[in-house]
Design an enzyme around this catalytic site. Structure first.
Site, PDB file in Angstrom:
ATOM      1  N   SER A 129       2.912  46.123  49.736  1.00 44.35           N
ATOM      2  CA  SER A 129       4.071  45.683  48.964  1.00 44.35           C
ATOM      3  C   SER A 129       4.203  46.482  47.660  1.00 44.35           C
ATOM      4  CB  SER A 129       3.919  44.205  48.630  1.00 44.35           C
ATOM      5  OG  SER A 129       2.709  44.020  47.917  1.00 44.35           O
ATOM      6  N   GLY A 181       1.482  48.108  44.870  1.00 51.01           N
ATOM      7  CA  GLY A 181       1.589  49.457  44.303  1.00 51.01           C
ATOM      8  C   GLY A 181       1.627  49.444  42.782  1.00 51.01           C
ATOM      9  N   GLU A 229       2.765  53.985  49.598  1.00 53.10           N
ATOM     10  CA  GLU A 229       3.759  53.701  50.654  1.00 53.10           C
ATOM     11  C   GLU A 229       4.088  52.221  50.547  1.00 53.10           C
ATOM     12  OE1 GLU A 229       5.109  55.817  52.684  1.00 53.10           O
ATOM     13  OE2 GLU A 229       3.787  57.547  52.604  1.00 53.10           O
TER      14      GLU A 229
HETATM   15  P1  NAD Z   1       0.184  43.526  50.633  1.00 48.43           P
HETATM   16  O1  NAD Z   1       0.679  44.300  49.478  1.00 48.43           O
HETATM   17  O2  NAD Z   1       0.009  42.065  50.502  1.00 48.43           O
HETATM   18  O3  NAD Z   1      -1.254  44.090  51.091  1.00 48.43           O
HETATM   19  C1  NAD Z   1      -1.430  45.420  51.498  1.00 48.43           C
HETATM   20  C2  NAD Z   1      -2.866  45.840  51.294  1.00 48.43           C
HETATM   21  O4  NAD Z   1      -3.130  45.980  49.905  1.00 48.43           O
HETATM   22  C3  NAD Z   1      -3.913  44.851  51.805  1.00 48.43           C
HETATM   23  O5  NAD Z   1      -4.963  45.567  52.399  1.00 48.43           O
HETATM   24  C4  NAD Z   1      -4.375  44.149  50.545  1.00 48.43           C
HETATM   25  O6  NAD Z   1      -5.664  43.615  50.626  1.00 48.43           O
HETATM   26  C5  NAD Z   1      -4.315  45.277  49.549  1.00 48.43           C
HETATM   27  N1  NAD Z   1      -4.157  44.900  48.140  1.00 48.43           N
HETATM   28  C6  NAD Z   1      -3.319  43.987  47.615  1.00 48.43           C
HETATM   29  N2  NAD Z   1      -3.408  43.993  46.269  1.00 48.43           N
HETATM   30  C7  NAD Z   1      -4.314  44.926  45.948  1.00 48.43           C
HETATM   31  C8  NAD Z   1      -4.846  45.400  44.708  1.00 48.43           C
HETATM   32  N3  NAD Z   1      -4.467  44.897  43.542  1.00 48.43           N
HETATM   33  N4  NAD Z   1      -5.783  46.381  44.744  1.00 48.43           N
HETATM   34  C9  NAD Z   1      -6.167  46.909  45.921  1.00 48.43           C
HETATM   35  N5  NAD Z   1      -5.699  46.504  47.132  1.00 48.43           N
HETATM   36  C10 NAD Z   1      -4.795  45.515  47.130  1.00 48.43           C
HETATM   37  O7  NAD Z   1       1.167  43.868  51.867  1.00 48.43           O
HETATM   38  P2  NAD Z   1       1.269  43.216  53.320  1.00 48.43           P
HETATM   39  O8  NAD Z   1       1.863  41.857  53.228  1.00 48.43           O
HETATM   40  O9  NAD Z   1      -0.020  43.392  54.064  1.00 48.43           O
HETATM   41  O10 NAD Z   1       2.325  44.212  54.001  1.00 48.43           O
HETATM   42  C11 NAD Z   1       3.700  44.120  53.862  1.00 48.43           C
HETATM   43  C12 NAD Z   1       4.219  45.082  52.820  1.00 48.43           C
HETATM   44  O11 NAD Z   1       3.795  46.410  53.087  1.00 48.43           O
HETATM   45  C13 NAD Z   1       5.742  45.156  52.798  1.00 48.43           C
HETATM   46  O12 NAD Z   1       6.174  45.211  51.476  1.00 48.43           O
HETATM   47  C14 NAD Z   1       6.033  46.462  53.529  1.00 48.43           C
HETATM   48  O13 NAD Z   1       7.285  47.028  53.232  1.00 48.43           O
HETATM   49  C15 NAD Z   1       4.906  47.307  53.069  1.00 48.43           C
HETATM   50  N6  NAD Z   1       4.670  48.421  53.973  1.00 48.43           N
HETATM   51  C16 NAD Z   1       5.047  49.668  53.564  1.00 48.43           C
HETATM   52  C17 NAD Z   1       4.886  50.744  54.423  1.00 48.43           C
HETATM   53  C18 NAD Z   1       5.318  52.123  54.018  1.00 48.43           C
HETATM   54  O14 NAD Z   1       4.881  53.065  54.657  1.00 48.43           O
HETATM   55  N7  NAD Z   1       6.147  52.302  53.012  1.00 48.43           N
HETATM   56  C19 NAD Z   1       4.316  50.552  55.693  1.00 48.43           C
HETATM   57  C20 NAD Z   1       3.925  49.267  56.064  1.00 48.43           C
HETATM   58  C21 NAD Z   1       4.104  48.213  55.189  1.00 48.43           C
END
Ligand code: NAD
EC number: 1.2.1.3
Length: 488
Positions: free
Chosen positions: A230, A234, A251
Protein backbone atom coordinates in the site's frame (compact mmCIF):
# COMPACT_ATOMS: atom_id res chain seq x y z
CA UNK A 1 -11.88 -31.25 0.43
CA UNK A 2 -11.64 -28.50 3.04
CA UNK A 3 -9.01 -25.79 2.43
CA UNK A 4 -7.04 -27.11 5.42
CA UNK A 5 -6.98 -30.68 4.07
CA UNK A 6 -6.09 -29.52 0.58
CA UNK A 7 -3.30 -27.26 1.86
CA UNK A 8 -1.87 -30.11 3.96
CA UNK A 9 -1.76 -32.41 0.96
CA UNK A 10 -0.14 -29.80 -1.33
CA UNK A 11 2.44 -28.84 1.30
CA UNK A 12 3.33 -32.49 1.73
CA UNK A 13 3.68 -32.91 -2.03
CA UNK A 14 6.00 -29.88 -2.17
CA UNK A 15 7.99 -31.03 0.87
CA UNK A 16 7.02 -28.11 3.11
CA UNK A 17 6.61 -28.42 6.85
CA UNK A 18 4.12 -25.82 8.07
CA UNK A 19 2.72 -27.08 11.31
CA UNK A 20 4.62 -25.09 13.91
CA UNK A 21 5.32 -21.49 14.76
CA UNK A 22 3.54 -18.29 15.68
CA UNK A 23 2.49 -17.00 12.30
CA UNK A 24 -0.87 -18.46 11.34
CA UNK A 25 -2.07 -18.68 7.75
CA UNK A 26 -5.82 -18.62 7.20
CA UNK A 27 -7.60 -19.37 3.96
CA UNK A 28 -9.91 -16.56 2.80
CA UNK A 29 -12.13 -19.29 1.33
CA UNK A 30 -13.59 -20.16 4.75
CA UNK A 31 -11.36 -18.38 7.27
CA UNK A 32 -9.92 -21.65 8.55
CA UNK A 33 -6.31 -22.13 9.64
CA UNK A 34 -4.28 -23.87 6.93
CA UNK A 35 -0.80 -23.77 8.44
CA UNK A 36 1.70 -22.16 10.78
CA UNK A 37 5.22 -20.96 10.19
CA UNK A 38 8.14 -19.67 12.21
CA UNK A 39 9.51 -16.18 12.04
CA UNK A 40 13.26 -15.64 11.63
CA UNK A 41 15.92 -13.26 12.94
CA UNK A 42 16.31 -10.33 10.51
CA UNK A 43 19.81 -9.40 11.70
CA UNK A 44 21.09 -12.92 11.17
CA UNK A 45 19.55 -12.97 7.68
CA UNK A 46 21.35 -9.73 6.77
CA UNK A 47 24.64 -11.09 8.07
CA UNK A 48 24.32 -14.30 6.05
CA UNK A 49 23.35 -12.33 2.94
CA UNK A 50 26.48 -10.16 3.15
CA UNK A 51 28.60 -13.28 3.43
CA UNK A 52 26.86 -14.85 0.43
CA UNK A 53 27.38 -11.65 -1.57
CA UNK A 54 31.16 -11.86 -1.19
CA UNK A 55 31.14 -15.04 -3.23
CA UNK A 56 28.10 -14.69 -5.50
CA UNK A 57 29.30 -11.42 -7.03
CA UNK A 58 32.37 -13.19 -8.42
CA UNK A 59 30.38 -16.00 -10.07
CA UNK A 60 30.10 -15.22 -13.82
CA UNK A 61 26.67 -13.85 -14.66
CA UNK A 62 25.78 -16.61 -17.19
CA UNK A 63 26.56 -19.18 -14.47
CA UNK A 64 24.28 -17.25 -12.09
CA UNK A 65 21.66 -17.49 -14.82
CA UNK A 66 21.93 -21.28 -14.60
CA UNK A 67 20.51 -21.15 -11.07
CA UNK A 68 17.53 -19.16 -12.29
CA UNK A 69 17.07 -21.58 -15.18
CA UNK A 70 16.86 -24.45 -12.67
CA UNK A 71 14.36 -22.47 -10.61
CA UNK A 72 12.24 -22.08 -13.76
CA UNK A 73 12.35 -25.85 -14.23
CA UNK A 74 11.21 -26.47 -10.66
CA UNK A 75 8.38 -23.99 -11.10
CA UNK A 76 7.26 -25.62 -14.34
CA UNK A 77 7.14 -29.02 -12.63
CA UNK A 78 5.21 -27.66 -9.62
CA UNK A 79 3.00 -25.19 -11.48
CA UNK A 80 -0.30 -26.78 -10.61
CA UNK A 81 0.16 -27.51 -6.90
CA UNK A 82 1.74 -24.09 -6.34
CA UNK A 83 -1.15 -22.37 -8.16
CA UNK A 84 -3.63 -24.31 -6.04
CA UNK A 85 -1.84 -23.15 -2.91
CA UNK A 86 -1.96 -19.54 -4.16
CA UNK A 87 -5.73 -19.99 -4.56
CA UNK A 88 -6.11 -21.46 -1.06
CA UNK A 89 -4.07 -18.75 0.62
CA UNK A 90 -4.91 -15.59 -1.37
CA UNK A 91 -8.40 -16.51 -2.58
CA UNK A 92 -7.79 -15.74 -6.25
CA UNK A 93 -9.42 -18.13 -8.73
CA UNK A 94 -7.34 -21.06 -9.95
CA UNK A 95 -6.97 -19.59 -13.47
CA UNK A 96 -5.34 -16.53 -11.93
CA UNK A 97 -3.23 -18.68 -9.62
CA UNK A 98 -1.94 -20.57 -12.66
CA UNK A 99 -1.30 -17.23 -14.39
CA UNK A 100 0.68 -16.01 -11.43
CA UNK A 101 2.96 -19.06 -11.45
CA UNK A 102 3.33 -18.74 -15.23
CA UNK A 103 4.52 -15.20 -14.65
CA UNK A 104 7.25 -16.58 -12.36
CA UNK A 105 8.32 -19.01 -15.08
CA UNK A 106 8.33 -16.23 -17.68
CA UNK A 107 10.53 -13.94 -15.60
CA UNK A 108 12.96 -16.82 -15.00
CA UNK A 109 13.27 -17.29 -18.77
CA UNK A 110 13.76 -13.56 -19.21
CA UNK A 111 16.42 -13.42 -16.50
CA UNK A 112 18.33 -16.39 -17.94
CA UNK A 113 18.67 -14.51 -21.25
CA UNK A 114 19.50 -11.34 -19.38
CA UNK A 115 22.37 -13.08 -17.59
CA UNK A 116 24.28 -12.84 -20.89
CA UNK A 117 23.14 -9.30 -21.67
CA UNK A 118 24.09 -7.09 -18.71
CA UNK A 119 25.51 -4.64 -21.19
CA UNK A 120 27.39 -1.46 -20.43
CA UNK A 121 28.19 1.34 -22.86
CA UNK A 122 31.38 2.58 -24.44
CA UNK A 123 31.44 6.35 -24.42
CA UNK A 124 33.37 8.75 -26.68
CA UNK A 125 36.10 10.38 -24.57
CA UNK A 126 36.97 14.02 -25.21
CA UNK A 127 40.62 13.24 -24.56
CA UNK A 128 42.93 11.52 -27.04
CA UNK A 129 44.22 8.05 -26.20
CA UNK A 130 41.51 7.63 -23.61
CA UNK A 131 38.71 5.11 -23.40
CA UNK A 132 35.51 5.63 -21.42
CA UNK A 133 33.04 2.94 -20.54
CA UNK A 134 30.32 1.97 -18.15
CA UNK A 135 30.23 -1.28 -16.22
CA UNK A 136 27.41 -2.80 -14.20
CA UNK A 137 28.46 -4.55 -11.02
CA UNK A 138 26.45 -6.49 -8.44
CA UNK A 139 24.88 -4.21 -5.84
CA UNK A 140 24.53 -6.20 -2.62
CA UNK A 141 21.76 -7.89 -0.61
CA UNK A 142 18.27 -7.19 -1.93
CA UNK A 143 15.24 -7.22 0.37
CA UNK A 144 11.91 -8.09 -1.23
CA UNK A 145 8.80 -7.10 0.72
CA UNK A 146 5.68 -8.45 -0.95
CA UNK A 147 1.92 -7.95 -0.69
CA UNK A 148 -0.77 -10.61 -0.20
CA UNK A 149 -2.41 -10.19 -3.59
CA UNK A 150 0.55 -11.41 -5.66
CA UNK A 151 2.03 -13.69 -3.03
CA UNK A 152 4.61 -15.37 -5.28
CA UNK A 153 5.04 -13.48 -8.60
CA UNK A 154 6.40 -10.29 -7.03
CA UNK A 155 9.18 -12.22 -5.34
CA UNK A 156 10.06 -13.88 -8.65
CA UNK A 157 10.13 -10.57 -10.56
CA UNK A 158 12.69 -9.32 -8.08
CA UNK A 159 14.58 -12.47 -7.20
CA UNK A 160 15.18 -13.69 -10.77
CA UNK A 161 16.72 -10.34 -11.73
CA UNK A 162 18.57 -9.82 -8.44
CA UNK A 163 20.19 -13.27 -8.64
CA UNK A 164 21.48 -12.92 -12.21
CA UNK A 165 22.69 -9.43 -11.30
CA UNK A 166 24.84 -11.02 -8.59
CA UNK A 167 22.85 -10.21 -5.45
CA UNK A 168 21.59 -12.34 -2.55
CA UNK A 169 17.85 -12.08 -1.84
CA UNK A 170 15.98 -11.86 1.46
CA UNK A 171 12.21 -12.24 1.18
CA UNK A 172 9.77 -10.80 3.73
CA UNK A 173 6.41 -11.96 2.37
CA UNK A 174 3.02 -10.70 3.46
CA UNK A 175 2.04 -12.06 6.86
CA UNK A 176 -1.25 -13.03 5.20
CA UNK A 177 0.40 -15.42 2.73
CA UNK A 178 3.30 -17.20 4.46
CA UNK A 179 2.65 -20.71 3.11
CA UNK A 180 3.08 -19.88 -0.56
CA UNK A 181 6.38 -18.24 0.38
CA UNK A 182 7.48 -21.45 2.15
CA UNK A 183 6.49 -23.48 -0.91
CA UNK A 184 8.47 -21.25 -3.31
CA UNK A 185 11.45 -21.37 -0.96
CA UNK A 186 11.29 -25.18 -0.97
CA UNK A 187 11.36 -25.15 -4.80
CA UNK A 188 14.27 -22.70 -4.71
CA UNK A 189 16.13 -25.05 -2.36
CA UNK A 190 15.75 -27.84 -4.90
CA UNK A 191 17.17 -25.60 -7.61
CA UNK A 192 20.06 -24.60 -5.31
CA UNK A 193 20.83 -28.24 -4.58
CA UNK A 194 20.95 -29.10 -8.27
CA UNK A 195 23.09 -26.01 -8.94
CA UNK A 196 25.63 -27.33 -6.44
CA UNK A 197 27.99 -24.62 -5.26
CA UNK A 198 25.87 -21.59 -4.41
CA UNK A 199 26.83 -19.85 -1.15
CA UNK A 200 24.75 -20.41 1.98
CA UNK A 201 22.43 -17.50 2.64
CA UNK A 202 22.03 -16.61 -1.03
CA UNK A 203 18.24 -16.90 -0.93
CA UNK A 204 16.52 -16.47 2.42
CA UNK A 205 13.00 -16.25 3.73
CA UNK A 206 12.18 -14.15 6.78
CA UNK A 207 8.58 -14.55 7.81
CA UNK A 208 6.86 -11.94 9.92
CA UNK A 209 4.82 -8.79 10.01
CA UNK A 210 5.49 -5.10 9.90
CA UNK A 211 8.00 -5.03 12.76
CA UNK A 212 10.26 -7.61 11.19
CA UNK A 213 9.92 -5.75 7.90
CA UNK A 214 11.02 -2.53 9.59
CA UNK A 215 14.11 -4.13 11.12
CA UNK A 216 15.19 -5.31 7.68
CA UNK A 217 14.37 -1.97 6.06
CA UNK A 218 16.59 -0.18 8.58
CA UNK A 219 19.53 -2.57 8.20
CA UNK A 220 22.39 -0.75 6.42
CA UNK A 221 23.71 -4.05 5.09
CA UNK A 222 20.74 -4.26 2.72
CA UNK A 223 21.58 -2.41 -0.47
CA UNK A 224 18.17 -2.37 -2.14
CA UNK A 225 14.71 -2.54 -0.60
CA UNK A 226 12.11 -3.52 -3.18
CA UNK A 227 8.78 -3.05 -1.43
CA UNK A 228 5.35 -3.84 -2.86
CA UNK A 229 2.21 -2.89 -0.98
CA UNK A 230 0.00 0.00 0.00
CA UNK A 231 0.95 3.64 -0.34
CA UNK A 232 0.82 3.84 3.48
CA UNK A 233 3.53 1.18 3.65
CA UNK A 234 5.62 3.07 1.06
CA UNK A 235 5.30 6.28 3.06
CA UNK A 236 6.81 4.48 6.04
CA UNK A 237 9.47 2.50 4.16
CA UNK A 238 10.67 5.14 1.65
CA UNK A 239 11.96 7.71 4.18
CA UNK A 240 13.51 5.01 6.39
CA UNK A 241 15.59 3.71 3.50
CA UNK A 242 16.45 7.25 2.38
CA UNK A 243 17.58 8.08 5.91
CA UNK A 244 20.43 5.61 5.59
CA UNK A 245 21.02 6.40 1.88
CA UNK A 246 19.88 2.93 0.82
CA UNK A 247 18.19 2.31 -2.49
CA UNK A 248 14.41 1.78 -2.60
CA UNK A 249 12.18 0.45 -5.34
CA UNK A 250 8.57 1.15 -4.40
CA UNK A 251 5.54 -0.51 -6.02
CA UNK A 252 2.51 0.94 -4.28
CA UNK A 253 -1.21 1.48 -4.69
CA UNK A 254 -3.04 2.34 -7.89
CA UNK A 255 -6.31 4.01 -8.86
CA UNK A 256 -6.54 3.00 -12.45
CA UNK A 257 -8.88 4.41 -15.06
CA UNK A 258 -10.19 3.48 -18.47
CA UNK A 259 -11.50 6.01 -20.96
CA UNK A 260 -14.23 4.67 -23.25
CA UNK A 261 -14.67 6.84 -26.35
CA UNK A 262 -17.67 7.00 -28.69
CA UNK A 263 -15.86 5.00 -31.38
CA UNK A 264 -14.89 2.18 -28.96
CA UNK A 265 -15.66 -1.45 -29.68
CA UNK A 266 -18.03 -1.82 -26.74
CA UNK A 267 -18.15 -5.62 -26.80
CA UNK A 268 -14.37 -5.67 -26.40
CA UNK A 269 -14.49 -2.97 -23.73
CA UNK A 270 -17.09 -4.87 -21.68
CA UNK A 271 -14.91 -7.95 -21.47
CA UNK A 272 -11.85 -5.90 -20.56
CA UNK A 273 -13.81 -4.02 -17.90
CA UNK A 274 -15.20 -7.17 -16.31
CA UNK A 275 -11.77 -8.78 -16.02
CA UNK A 276 -10.00 -5.63 -14.84
CA UNK A 277 -12.64 -4.51 -12.34
CA UNK A 278 -13.90 -7.80 -10.91
CA UNK A 279 -10.91 -10.14 -11.42
CA UNK A 280 -8.99 -11.06 -8.25
CA UNK A 281 -12.08 -9.63 -6.47
CA UNK A 282 -10.82 -6.12 -7.20
CA UNK A 283 -7.61 -6.80 -5.29
CA UNK A 284 -4.99 -6.06 -7.92
CA UNK A 285 -2.82 -2.97 -7.86
CA UNK A 286 -3.85 -2.56 -11.51
CA UNK A 287 -7.57 -3.18 -10.88
CA UNK A 288 -9.84 -0.90 -12.90
CA UNK A 289 -11.42 1.49 -10.40
CA UNK A 290 -12.61 4.40 -12.56
CA UNK A 291 -14.49 4.22 -15.84
CA UNK A 292 -14.48 7.50 -17.75
CA UNK A 293 -17.10 7.03 -20.42
CA UNK A 294 -18.33 9.34 -23.15
CA UNK A 295 -21.91 10.48 -22.53
CA UNK A 296 -23.03 9.16 -25.92
CA UNK A 297 -22.24 5.55 -25.03
CA UNK A 298 -22.54 5.77 -21.23
CA UNK A 299 -26.16 4.60 -20.80
CA UNK A 300 -25.65 1.57 -22.99
CA UNK A 301 -22.33 0.57 -21.42
CA UNK A 302 -23.36 1.13 -17.80
CA UNK A 303 -26.58 -0.86 -18.26
CA UNK A 304 -24.66 -3.76 -19.78
CA UNK A 305 -22.03 -3.69 -17.02
CA UNK A 306 -24.70 -3.73 -14.32
CA UNK A 307 -26.07 -6.86 -15.93
CA UNK A 308 -22.64 -8.49 -16.09
CA UNK A 309 -21.82 -7.58 -12.48
CA UNK A 310 -25.19 -8.97 -11.33
CA UNK A 311 -24.53 -12.32 -12.98
CA UNK A 312 -20.82 -12.91 -12.56
CA UNK A 313 -20.29 -16.00 -10.43
CA UNK A 314 -18.98 -15.16 -6.98
CA UNK A 315 -17.92 -18.09 -4.83
CA UNK A 316 -15.37 -20.80 -4.16
CA UNK A 317 -12.27 -19.83 -6.20
CA UNK A 318 -11.48 -23.52 -6.70
CA UNK A 319 -14.59 -24.09 -8.82
CA UNK A 320 -13.93 -23.74 -12.52
CA UNK A 321 -16.87 -21.42 -13.33
CA UNK A 322 -16.19 -18.95 -10.47
CA UNK A 323 -14.82 -15.62 -11.67
CA UNK A 324 -14.79 -13.75 -8.34
CA UNK A 325 -13.39 -15.37 -5.20
CA UNK A 326 -13.44 -14.03 -1.63
CA UNK A 327 -11.89 -10.86 -0.25
CA UNK A 328 -8.73 -11.54 1.70
CA UNK A 329 -10.28 -10.94 5.14
CA UNK A 330 -12.76 -9.09 7.31
CA UNK A 331 -10.79 -5.84 7.22
CA UNK A 332 -11.04 -5.79 3.41
CA UNK A 333 -14.79 -6.33 3.73
CA UNK A 334 -15.05 -3.53 6.30
CA UNK A 335 -13.12 -1.22 3.97
CA UNK A 336 -15.57 -1.90 1.16
CA UNK A 337 -18.53 -1.47 3.50
CA UNK A 338 -17.25 1.89 4.69
CA UNK A 339 -17.45 3.12 1.12
CA UNK A 340 -20.67 1.48 -0.01
CA UNK A 341 -22.68 1.46 3.22
CA UNK A 342 -25.87 -0.58 2.86
CA UNK A 343 -25.31 -0.94 -0.88
CA UNK A 344 -22.67 -3.62 -0.25
CA UNK A 345 -23.92 -6.97 -1.48
CA UNK A 346 -22.48 -9.83 0.54
CA UNK A 347 -22.78 -13.19 -1.17
CA UNK A 348 -23.56 -16.15 1.01
CA UNK A 349 -21.08 -18.56 -0.58
CA UNK A 350 -19.06 -20.33 2.15
CA UNK A 351 -19.36 -19.44 5.79
CA UNK A 352 -16.26 -17.88 7.30
CA UNK A 353 -15.31 -16.23 3.97
CA UNK A 354 -16.04 -12.68 2.83
CA UNK A 355 -17.66 -12.92 -0.57
CA UNK A 356 -19.02 -9.79 -2.26
CA UNK A 357 -20.65 -8.92 -5.54
CA UNK A 358 -18.66 -6.35 -7.58
CA UNK A 359 -20.27 -2.93 -7.32
CA UNK A 360 -20.78 -0.32 -10.02
CA UNK A 361 -21.22 3.17 -8.61
CA UNK A 362 -22.20 6.09 -10.84
CA UNK A 363 -20.28 9.09 -9.52
CA UNK A 364 -21.19 12.70 -10.21
CA UNK A 365 -17.70 14.02 -9.59
CA UNK A 366 -14.20 12.73 -9.03
CA UNK A 367 -13.99 13.43 -5.31
CA UNK A 368 -13.94 11.70 -1.90
CA UNK A 369 -13.54 7.94 -2.07
CA UNK A 370 -13.13 8.03 -5.88
CA UNK A 371 -9.67 9.47 -5.25
CA UNK A 372 -8.70 6.63 -2.93
CA UNK A 373 -7.72 3.04 -3.56
CA UNK A 374 -10.31 0.86 -1.80
CA UNK A 375 -8.87 -2.62 -2.20
CA UNK A 376 -12.15 -4.27 -3.22
CA UNK A 377 -14.28 -4.59 -6.38
CA UNK A 378 -15.83 -1.12 -6.66
CA UNK A 379 -15.96 0.49 -10.09
CA UNK A 380 -16.89 4.18 -10.29
CA UNK A 381 -18.43 5.35 -13.57
CA UNK A 382 -17.87 8.99 -14.55
CA UNK A 383 -19.16 10.65 -17.73
CA UNK A 384 -17.34 13.04 -20.04
CA UNK A 385 -18.19 15.20 -23.04
CA UNK A 386 -14.85 16.57 -24.30
CA UNK A 387 -11.75 14.42 -24.73
CA UNK A 388 -9.60 16.89 -22.77
CA UNK A 389 -11.90 16.42 -19.82
CA UNK A 390 -11.44 12.64 -20.00
CA UNK A 391 -7.66 13.03 -19.98
CA UNK A 392 -7.86 15.42 -17.06
CA UNK A 393 -9.98 12.95 -15.05
CA UNK A 394 -7.59 10.11 -15.89
CA UNK A 395 -4.69 12.07 -14.39
CA UNK A 396 -6.33 13.94 -11.53
CA UNK A 397 -5.80 11.36 -8.80
CA UNK A 398 -2.84 10.98 -6.44
CA UNK A 399 -1.85 7.57 -7.89
CA UNK A 400 -0.26 6.86 -11.28
CA UNK A 401 0.02 3.14 -11.95
CA UNK A 402 -2.04 1.95 -14.93
CA UNK A 403 -4.50 3.37 -17.45
CA UNK A 404 -6.31 2.40 -20.62
CA UNK A 405 -8.32 3.84 -23.48
CA UNK A 406 -10.85 2.13 -25.72
CA UNK A 407 -11.11 3.96 -29.01
CA UNK A 408 -10.87 3.36 -32.73
CA UNK A 409 -9.88 6.96 -33.31
CA UNK A 410 -6.16 7.15 -33.98
CA UNK A 411 -5.86 10.73 -32.80
CA UNK A 412 -7.43 9.97 -29.41
CA UNK A 413 -5.24 6.88 -28.96
CA UNK A 414 -2.06 8.74 -29.80
CA UNK A 415 -2.92 11.73 -27.63
CA UNK A 416 -3.54 9.33 -24.73
CA UNK A 417 -0.03 7.88 -25.19
CA UNK A 418 1.65 11.25 -25.79
CA UNK A 419 3.63 13.41 -23.35
CA UNK A 420 0.42 15.35 -22.70
CA UNK A 421 -1.65 12.19 -22.28
CA UNK A 422 -1.89 9.63 -19.47
CA UNK A 423 0.58 10.33 -16.65
CA UNK A 424 0.74 6.67 -15.57
CA UNK A 425 3.56 4.14 -15.74
CA UNK A 426 1.35 1.92 -17.88
CA UNK A 427 -0.97 3.16 -20.65
CA UNK A 428 -2.82 0.70 -22.87
CA UNK A 429 -4.98 1.00 -25.98
CA UNK A 430 -7.92 -1.36 -26.41
CA UNK A 431 -6.69 -3.51 -23.51
CA UNK A 432 -7.73 -3.16 -19.86
CA UNK A 433 -5.30 -1.69 -17.29
CA UNK A 434 -4.57 -5.01 -15.56
CA UNK A 435 -2.71 -8.14 -16.66
CA UNK A 436 0.75 -6.93 -17.63
CA UNK A 437 3.32 -9.05 -19.45
CA UNK A 438 6.73 -9.50 -17.83
CA UNK A 439 8.65 -8.13 -20.85
CA UNK A 440 7.78 -4.52 -20.06
CA UNK A 441 8.93 -2.47 -17.08
CA UNK A 442 6.19 -2.54 -14.44
CA UNK A 443 5.39 0.29 -12.04
CA UNK A 444 3.86 3.72 -11.70
CA UNK A 445 4.28 7.36 -10.82
CA UNK A 446 3.18 9.70 -8.01
CA UNK A 447 1.82 7.81 -4.97
CA UNK A 448 2.47 4.52 -6.75
CA UNK A 449 6.10 5.08 -5.79
CA UNK A 450 8.04 5.50 -9.06
CA UNK A 451 9.73 2.08 -9.04
CA UNK A 452 10.05 -0.19 -12.07
CA UNK A 453 10.57 -3.91 -11.96
CA UNK A 454 10.33 -6.97 -14.20
CA UNK A 455 11.22 -6.46 -17.90
CA UNK A 456 12.86 -3.87 -20.17
CA UNK A 457 15.93 -2.39 -18.44
CA UNK A 458 14.53 -2.65 -14.89
CA UNK A 459 17.55 -4.84 -14.04
CA UNK A 460 19.66 -1.72 -13.72
CA UNK A 461 18.05 -0.94 -10.35
CA UNK A 462 19.66 -4.13 -9.04
CA UNK A 463 23.19 -3.18 -10.09
CA UNK A 464 25.86 -0.65 -9.32
CA UNK A 465 26.90 1.50 -12.27
CA UNK A 466 30.57 2.27 -12.57
CA UNK A 467 32.07 4.75 -15.02
CA UNK A 468 35.62 3.96 -16.09
CA UNK A 469 38.13 6.12 -17.94
CA UNK A 470 41.37 4.51 -19.11
CA UNK A 471 44.38 6.49 -20.37
CA UNK A 472 46.52 4.43 -22.75
CA UNK A 473 48.67 7.40 -23.90
CA UNK A 474 51.83 9.01 -22.61
CA UNK A 475 50.30 12.41 -21.71
CA UNK A 476 47.91 13.40 -18.95
CA UNK A 477 45.35 15.73 -20.56
CA UNK A 478 42.70 16.94 -18.12
CA UNK A 479 38.99 17.02 -18.85
CA UNK A 480 37.47 20.33 -20.01
CA UNK A 481 40.96 21.34 -21.24
CA UNK A 482 42.05 22.44 -17.77
CA UNK A 483 45.75 23.23 -17.52
CA UNK A 484 47.45 22.27 -14.28
CA UNK A 485 51.09 21.98 -15.25
CA UNK A 486 54.04 21.79 -12.92
CA UNK A 487 56.45 24.64 -13.66
CA UNK A 488 59.71 23.32 -15.30
P1 NAD B 1 0.39 -3.75 2.88
O1 NAD B 1 0.97 -2.42 2.62
O2 NAD B 1 -0.52 -3.93 4.03
O3 NAD B 1 1.57 -4.83 3.10
C1 NAD B 1 2.53 -5.09 2.12
C2 NAD B 1 3.79 -5.63 2.75
O4 NAD B 1 4.45 -4.59 3.46
C3 NAD B 1 3.58 -6.74 3.77
O5 NAD B 1 4.59 -7.70 3.60
C4 NAD B 1 3.72 -6.03 5.10
O6 NAD B 1 4.12 -6.86 6.15
C5 NAD B 1 4.79 -5.02 4.77
N1 NAD B 1 4.81 -3.81 5.60
C6 NAD B 1 3.77 -3.04 5.98
N2 NAD B 1 4.22 -1.96 6.67
C7 NAD B 1 5.55 -2.05 6.70
C8 NAD B 1 6.58 -1.24 7.27
N3 NAD B 1 6.31 -0.13 7.94
N4 NAD B 1 7.87 -1.64 7.13
C9 NAD B 1 8.16 -2.76 6.44
N5 NAD B 1 7.23 -3.57 5.87
C10 NAD B 1 5.94 -3.22 6.02
O7 NAD B 1 -0.33 -4.22 1.51
P2 NAD B 1 -1.28 -5.46 1.21
O8 NAD B 1 -2.61 -5.25 1.83
O9 NAD B 1 -0.55 -6.75 1.47
O10 NAD B 1 -1.41 -5.33 -0.39
C11 NAD B 1 -2.29 -4.50 -1.04
C12 NAD B 1 -1.62 -3.22 -1.49
O11 NAD B 1 -0.47 -3.50 -2.27
C13 NAD B 1 -2.52 -2.38 -2.40
O12 NAD B 1 -2.37 -1.04 -2.06
C14 NAD B 1 -1.96 -2.66 -3.79
O13 NAD B 1 -2.24 -1.67 -4.75
C15 NAD B 1 -0.51 -2.77 -3.50
N6 NAD B 1 0.19 -3.50 -4.54
C16 NAD B 1 0.98 -2.79 -5.41
C17 NAD B 1 1.62 -3.45 -6.45
C18 NAD B 1 2.47 -2.70 -7.43
O14 NAD B 1 3.24 -3.34 -8.12
N7 NAD B 1 2.36 -1.39 -7.55
C19 NAD B 1 1.48 -4.84 -6.59
C20 NAD B 1 0.68 -5.53 -5.68
C21 NAD B 1 0.05 -4.85 -4.65
Amino acid sequence: MSPAEEAASILKELGVNADGGDLVSSSPIDGSEIGRVRTADPAEAARAAVEAFERWRTVPAPRRGELVRLLGEELRAAKEPLAKLVTLESGKILQEGLGEVQEMIDICDFAVGLSRQLYGLTIASERSNHRMMEQWHPLGPVLVISAFNFPVAVWAWNAALALVCGNPVIWKPSEKTPLTAEAVTALMKRALKRFGDAPEGLVQLVQGGREIGEQLVDDPRIALVSATGSTAMGRAVGPRVAQRFGRALLELGGNNAMIVCPSADLALAERAILFSAAGTAGQRCTTLRRLIVHERVADQLVARLKQLFAHVKVGDPREHDTLVGPLIDESAFDGMKRVLGERIERVDAISGGYYVRPALVEAEAQAGTVLQETFAPILYALRYREFDEALRLNNEVPQGLSSAIFTNDLREAERFLSAAGSDCGIANVNIGPSGAEIGGAFGGEKETGGGRESGSDSWRAYMRRQTNTVNYGTDLPLAQGIRFDIAP
